[in-house]
Write an enzyme that holds these catalytic residues in place. Structure first.
Site, PDB file in Angstrom:
ATOM      1  N   GLU A   1       0.821  -1.204   0.000  1.00  0.00           N
ATOM      2  CA  GLU A   1       0.000   0.000   0.000  1.00  0.00           C
ATOM      3  C   GLU A   1       0.862   1.264   0.000  1.00  0.00           C
ATOM      4  OE1 GLU A   1      -2.225  -3.055   2.658  1.00  0.00           O
ATOM      5  OE2 GLU A   1      -0.183  -2.608   2.015  1.00  0.00           O
TER       6      GLU A   1
ATOM      7  N   LEU B   1      23.163 -28.141   0.184  1.00  0.00           N
ATOM      8  CA  LEU B   1      21.818 -27.652   0.485  1.00  0.00           C
ATOM      9  C   LEU B   1      21.724 -26.124   0.347  1.00  0.00           C
ATOM     10  CD1 LEU B   1      20.785 -29.854   3.551  1.00  0.00           C
ATOM     11  CD2 LEU B   1      20.525 -30.328   1.104  1.00  0.00           C
TER      12      LEU B   1
ATOM     13  N   ARG C   1      22.478 -22.185  -5.582  1.00  0.00           N
ATOM     14  CA  ARG C   1      23.650 -21.691  -6.309  1.00  0.00           C
ATOM     15  C   ARG C   1      23.338 -21.308  -7.745  1.00  0.00           C
ATOM     16  NH1 ARG C   1      24.847 -26.260  -3.764  1.00  0.00           N
ATOM     17  NH2 ARG C   1      25.084 -27.541  -5.642  1.00  0.00           N
TER      18      ARG C   1
ATOM     19  N   GLU D   1      14.112 -32.820   0.803  1.00  0.00           N
ATOM     20  CA  GLU D   1      14.812 -33.379  -0.356  1.00  0.00           C
ATOM     21  C   GLU D   1      15.270 -34.817  -0.152  1.00  0.00           C
ATOM     22  OE1 GLU D   1      17.606 -31.275  -2.574  1.00  0.00           O
ATOM     23  OE2 GLU D   1      16.429 -29.440  -2.721  1.00  0.00           O
TER      24      GLU D   1
END
Length: 356
Positions: A52, A208, A211, A286
């Site tokens: 806003e 993890l 990249r 994962e």
């Protein structure tokens, strides 16, 4: 042009904040006078101005006298509390905007209808529910966190044509291609955390990290029941925050947060309690197969994403998790890899074209 058209523009703008605003929601705003858009804005960065504010600030000097005669469209109920920024309800009232059109109310405890009520009490006409399903889908992570009191859960794996995620003896095998890998890094950038079990950390030694895509880095979460993994693993290497869920200790040691379930045992429910307490809004799981299967069996999942290499067979390989597969809601081809999405259905809009 009608209310839905302007709200759709709000949702388009809101998406521009993806990967930058969590744990805040993605929000877009449009200011309209007599059928003409005179201002647009979106929440671009956590801690920065809300949609806003950016919308009203974007109005050109020649049009500023029209603000008090315009309709403000916002994809989420304006905040009504002091956080990192002042209440957006104050901004609306200060500019004497007579009408506000919303997609949905904000389920956050400090808002949750109070923004709408304050505007109405001050004489502002408020209409809500425009493209509400689409708005909830866009902010499904934020909505899940505040309605279900847990992170939004995405279970992801890559598999061969015969549904294996590793070779015989749990030997790591390259399954997905470079384009699919880039997509995975985009997914990492979009989520608050990425989680693996101890077996995956030991076998794959993953970083993890994100990249290969723009945006931030997810918090790493490791499920290691007895803390039997060496701290020389790649996921500890760069000094970034790591949460280790275990049953041995509860302590903060530098960038590593050891978290022990209150129940003393590790299961999907206790993991969710810990991540909710740590304000983790979404998690990409994962690996490995046992961790995947535990979340699927418990029913604590919102999406399952599977990358499959139809040209690869892994006889005697490690089997992927199993679930009651129906037709995927979405499927794409990436240079020979197939990517499929499955959804639990909680936040799915009836118009599936909104899914991306």
């Amino acid at each position: 042009m009608n209310d839905e058209w302007y709200m759709r523009r709000c949702l388009q703008l809101a998406k521009l904040g993806a990967g930058y605003v969590a744990p805040n929601p993605m929000v877009g705003a449009v200011l309209v006078h007599d059928g003409r858009i005179i201002g647009e804005g979106y929440h671009a960065k956590f801690g920065g101005p809300h949609a806003e504010v950016n919308c009203i600030d974007s109005v050109k000097e020649d049009d500023r006298e029209l603000i008090s005669k315009s309709t403000l469209y916002v994809s989420l109920e304006p905040c009504n509390h002091h956080g990192k920024t002042p209440p957006c309800t104050d901004l609306i009232l200060d500019h004497k905007i007579p009408k506000v059109v919303l997609a949905q109310h904000d389920p956050f405890d400090l808002v949750n209808g109070s923004g709408i009520q304050r505007l109405r009490d001050a004489g502002v006409e408020v209409r809500s529910g425009i493209l509400e399903e689409e708005a909830r889908w866009l902010n499904r992570r934020f909505i899940c966190m505040h309605e279900k009191r847990r992170p939004y859960v995405i279970v992801k794996w890559a598999e061969s044509a015969d549904h294996c995620i590793a070779g015989e003896g749990n030997i790591p095998v390259k399954i997905s291609n470079d384009k699919a890998n880039r997509l995975v890094h985009r997914w990492r950038a979009e989520e608050a955390a990425i989680m693996v079990g101890a077996g995956t950390a030991r076998a794959d030694n993953p970083f993890l990290t994100n990249r290969y895509w723009y945006g931030g880095q997810p918090t790493r979460v490791l499920v290691s029941t007895h803390l039997d993994l060496p701290l020389r693993l790649n996921l500890f290497a760069d000094g970034s925050k790591v949460i280790i869920i275990n049953i041995e200790k509860h302590a903060d040691e530098g960038h590593i947060l050891y978290r022990k379930p209150a129940s003393g045992s590790i299961d999907p429910g206790s993991i969710m309690q810990i991540l909710y307490k740590e304000k983790v809004q979404s998690v990409l799981i994962e690996g490995g197969a046992a961790l995947h299967q535990s979340f699927i069996n418990s029913g604590i999942w919102d999406e399952i994403r599977i990358i499959q290499n139809p040209a690869l067979q892994l006889p005697s390989g490690l089997r992927a998790a199993r679930f009651n597969e129906e037709m995927p809601m979405r499927k794409i081809q990436l240079a020979g890899n197939q990517v499929a999405w499955y959804f639990s259905g909680t936040y799915l809009p009836k118009d599936h074209r909104s899914i991306d």
